[in-house]
Design a protein around this motif. Structure first.
Motif, PDB file in Angstrom:
ATOM      1  N   ASP A  85     -43.115 -43.454  30.164  1.00 16.17           N
ATOM      2  CA  ASP A  85     -42.703 -44.504  31.100  1.00 16.17           C
ATOM      3  C   ASP A  85     -41.372 -45.142  30.697  1.00 16.17           C
ATOM      4  OD1 ASP A  85     -43.529 -45.806  28.818  1.00 16.17           O
ATOM      5  OD2 ASP A  85     -44.821 -47.254  29.846  1.00 16.17           O
ATOM      6  N   HIS A 100     -37.242 -45.793  30.081  1.00 14.28           N
ATOM      7  CA  HIS A 100     -35.934 -45.640  30.710  1.00 14.28           C
ATOM      8  C   HIS A 100     -35.020 -44.994  29.670  1.00 14.28           C
ATOM      9  CE1 HIS A 100     -36.454 -49.010  33.936  1.00 14.28           C
ATOM     10  NE2 HIS A 100     -37.073 -47.885  34.248  1.00 14.28           N
ATOM     11  N   ALA A 108     -36.336 -35.899  31.445  1.00 16.26           N
ATOM     12  CA  ALA A 108     -37.020 -36.313  32.675  1.00 16.26           C
ATOM     13  C   ALA A 108     -38.376 -35.636  32.821  1.00 16.26           C
ATOM     14  CB  ALA A 108     -36.140 -36.006  33.883  1.00 16.26           C
ATOM     15  N   LEU A 135     -40.994 -37.786  31.416  1.00 19.27           N
ATOM     16  CA  LEU A 135     -41.026 -39.172  31.897  1.00 19.27           C
ATOM     17  C   LEU A 135     -41.651 -39.261  33.295  1.00 19.27           C
ATOM     18  CD1 LEU A 135     -37.408 -40.192  30.786  1.00 19.27           C
ATOM     19  CD2 LEU A 135     -39.559 -40.726  29.611  1.00 19.27           C
ATOM     20  N   GLN A 165     -43.569 -41.392  34.595  1.00 19.42           N
ATOM     21  CA  GLN A 165     -43.506 -42.758  35.120  1.00 19.42           C
ATOM     22  C   GLN A 165     -42.209 -43.455  34.713  1.00 19.42           C
ATOM     23  OE1 GLN A 165     -46.713 -41.984  33.346  1.00 19.42           O
ATOM     24  NE2 GLN A 165     -47.221 -41.147  35.361  1.00 19.42           N
ATOM     25  N   ARG A 177     -37.649 -43.093  33.923  1.00 22.36           N
ATOM     26  CA  ARG A 177     -36.388 -42.828  34.615  1.00 22.36           C
ATOM     27  C   ARG A 177     -35.382 -42.287  33.613  1.00 22.36           C
ATOM     28  NH1 ARG A 177     -36.138 -42.019  39.887  1.00 22.36           N
ATOM     29  NH2 ARG A 177     -34.022 -42.232  40.688  1.00 22.36           N
ATOM     30  N   VAL A 226     -37.681 -32.532  38.979  1.00 21.38           N
ATOM     31  CA  VAL A 226     -37.667 -33.910  38.472  1.00 21.38           C
ATOM     32  C   VAL A 226     -36.584 -34.753  39.151  1.00 21.38           C
ATOM     33  CG1 VAL A 226     -38.660 -33.313  36.232  1.00 21.38           C
ATOM     34  CG2 VAL A 226     -36.172 -33.240  36.534  1.00 21.38           C
ATOM     35  N   ASN A 283     -36.688 -36.825  41.471  1.00 20.83           N
ATOM     36  CA  ASN A 283     -37.093 -38.208  41.749  1.00 20.83           C
ATOM     37  C   ASN A 283     -37.085 -39.089  40.505  1.00 20.83           C
ATOM     38  OD1 ASN A 283     -39.278 -36.767  40.660  1.00 20.83           O
ATOM     39  ND2 ASN A 283     -40.772 -38.153  41.584  1.00 20.83           N
ATOM     40  N   ARG A 284     -36.823 -38.503  39.345  1.00 24.64           N
ATOM     41  CA  ARG A 284     -36.788 -39.284  38.099  1.00 24.64           C
ATOM     42  C   ARG A 284     -35.376 -39.408  37.535  1.00 24.64           C
ATOM     43  NH1 ARG A 284     -41.449 -35.739  34.978  1.00 24.64           N
ATOM     44  NH2 ARG A 284     -42.878 -35.573  36.760  1.00 24.64           N
TER      45      ARG A 284
END
Length: 250
Positions: A82, A84, A100, A103, A105, A107, A135, A137-138
């Motif tokens: 999760d 960043h 990514a 990850l 959850q 970014r 990935v 969307n991340r």
């Protein structure tokens, strides 16, 4: 029979493509000279073999070796999933995409100035690789200078950089990039920098933190004279480690 959808794979390009091209050309020229000249034939043949081996090692590193090395580095970082993450000098996204994937959850944000230091280096290629890896969307990418990052303090849980900071021409500029990496890193966050070994030793001395770790022959650019080392630092800021990272504007 109806064919299924065509699957694509990420393509991360070649680091500094003129270098293996020059090594290969020099190997061919040395071999050609060795066949023509009796005097000095053996030294020329040896030179050709060394240059050819260096070309092969370089291409292996840029196409496979560095990817395997970063898989191990990220595994050792033991991400929760999760976080960043910020990748400095992300290029076409080799490290960014590998991160990514870990990850679900989180970014992963990449910054670059998109120079010609890597073949086909442009943000569209990075986003295409993220999409190919599933990935997209991340992942975010931005055009930004790593010596003046456009993010607030304590924005990221992890900051990575692969063969990027050493490209800054001055020591003062490299020091600014290191300071920016620390600035945007949360207390307790991890800084992971892979660069040529002499530079990494200087980073550790400048920051007075971390012990460089050699990443082995799989991360040699043509030979041990261009070996890559890793600097892994835990940000020892005194703020609370469980403070959530601030939101990052899109």
């Amino acid at each position: 029979m109806i064919a299924g959808p065509t699957r694509t794979r990420p393509h991360y390009g070649i680091d500094a493509p003129p270098i293996p091209a020059l090594l290969g050309a020099a190997a061919v020229a040395s071999a050609a000279a060795a066949t023509r000249w009796h005097t000095g034939r053996t030294p020329l043949a040896v030179t050709s073999a060394v240059l050819l081996a260096g070309t092969g090692i370089y291409l292996h590193t840029t196409l496979r070796g560095k990817l395997r090395a970063w898989e191990e580095i990220l595994d050792r970082a033991a991400l929760r999933g999760d976080e960043h993450l910020l990748d400095l000098g992300c290029g076409r996204g080799a490290v960014l995409v590998a991160a990514a994937r870990r990850l679900p959850q989180g970014r992963a944000v990449g910054v670059d100035l998109w120079s010609a230091d890597q073949s086909g280096n442009r943000p569209e290629a990075t986003l295409a690789n993220a999409a190919a890896a599933g990935v997209a969307n991340r992942v975010d990418v931005r055009s930004a200078d790593m010596t003046a990052l456009p993010f607030p303090d304590n924005s990221f849980d992890i900051v990575t950089s692969a063969m990027a900071i050493h490209n800054i021409s001055s020591a003062a500029g490299r020091h600014r990039a290191l300071a920016e990496a620390i600035r945007v890193l949360r207390p307790g966050g991890q800084l992971l920098i892979a660069d040529p070994a002499p530079f990494v030793r200087k980073y550790a001395a400048h920051l007075r933190q971390g012990t460089p770790r050699a990443l082995g022959p799989g991360y040699w650019y043509s030979g041990p004279w261009l070996a890559v080392s890793l600097l892994h630092i835990i940000n020892q800021d005194t703020l609370e480690h469980d403070q959530p990272a601030p939101p990052i504007d899109a």
